[in-house]
Design a protein around this motif. Structure first.
Motif, PDB file in Angstrom:
ATOM      1  N   LEU A 250       0.793  -1.233   0.141  1.00 43.00           N
ATOM      2  CA  LEU A 250       0.051  -0.023   0.028  1.00 43.00           C
ATOM      3  C   LEU A 250       0.863   1.353   0.101  1.00 43.00           C
ATOM      4  O   LEU A 250       0.717   2.266  -0.625  1.00 43.00           O
ATOM      5  N   ILE A 251       1.990   1.309   0.749  1.00 39.47           N
ATOM      6  CA  ILE A 251       2.898   2.292   0.833  1.00 39.47           C
ATOM      7  C   ILE A 251       3.549   2.600  -0.323  1.00 39.47           C
ATOM      8  O   ILE A 251       3.691   3.669  -0.846  1.00 39.47           O
ATOM      9  N   LEU A 252       4.049   1.448  -1.082  1.00 38.59           N
ATOM     10  CA  LEU A 252       5.000   1.450  -2.254  1.00 38.59           C
ATOM     11  C   LEU A 252       3.999   1.841  -3.554  1.00 38.59           C
ATOM     12  O   LEU A 252       4.857   2.480  -4.606  1.00 38.59           O
ATOM     13  N   ILE A 253       2.892   1.103  -3.825  1.00 36.70           N
ATOM     14  CA  ILE A 253       2.052   1.228  -4.904  1.00 36.70           C
ATOM     15  C   ILE A 253       0.627   1.592  -4.566  1.00 36.70           C
ATOM     16  O   ILE A 253      -0.128   0.755  -4.878  1.00 36.70           O
ATOM     17  N   PRO A 254       0.351   2.586  -4.097  1.00 32.16           N
ATOM     18  CA  PRO A 254      -0.845   3.069  -3.456  1.00 32.16           C
ATOM     19  C   PRO A 254      -1.934   2.868  -4.270  1.00 32.16           C
ATOM     20  O   PRO A 254      -3.105   2.231  -3.907  1.00 32.16           O
TER      21      PRO A 254
END
Length: 140
Positions: A21-25
């Protein structure tokens, strides 16, 4: 599978989802907000319905709530409840941020705080939204 193994599986799944979620939200959030919370909901319902009954447990006092979680399976259900809702809130923040013109890097601290401390991350996100709104109004 033991309750301890299910706990590890749920934790590892949640951690991986938060990293994604943080890397490819924007790509991950629409999928994660449905698939993982639904899976966690199924684990939650199973754990809740198969936990041994605790006649002194309840929601009327802190002592009763503590008694509810005295059994490992009930504790697993409670923990999965947290994991599912916090991840759902994180996905909502990612999907809501573009509507308020919030850069994704500004949302990352909110996500990290939500992952670790749930409601505190949500509060930070609301404050960020409020600041962005006030900035927009001031520029008009």
């Amino acid at each position: 599978m033991s309750d301890a193994q299910l706990f590890q599986y749920a934790n590892t799944t949640a951690l991986c989802c938060w990293v994604i979620l943080i890397l490819i939200p924007r790509r991950a959030a629409p999928i994660l907000r449905l698939v993982v919370p639904v899976g966690m909901a199924l684990l939650y319902i199973w754990a809740l319905t198969t936990a041994p009954a605790n006649p002194v447990g309840g929601f009327g006092s802190l002592a009763q709530v503590k008694a509810l979680f005295a059994q490992d399976r009930a504790l697993l259900a409670g923990w999965v409840h947290y994991l599912a809702f916090d991840l759902f809130v994180g996905c909502w923040m990612v999907l809501d941020a573009p509507e308020h013109k919030l850069h994704r890097l500004l949302v990352v601290p909110c996500l990290l705080l939500t992952f670790m401390f749930g409601p505190a991350g949500l509060l930070l996100y609301y404050l960020l939204r409020l600041a962005a709104r006030q900035r927009y109004v001031a520029s008009q």
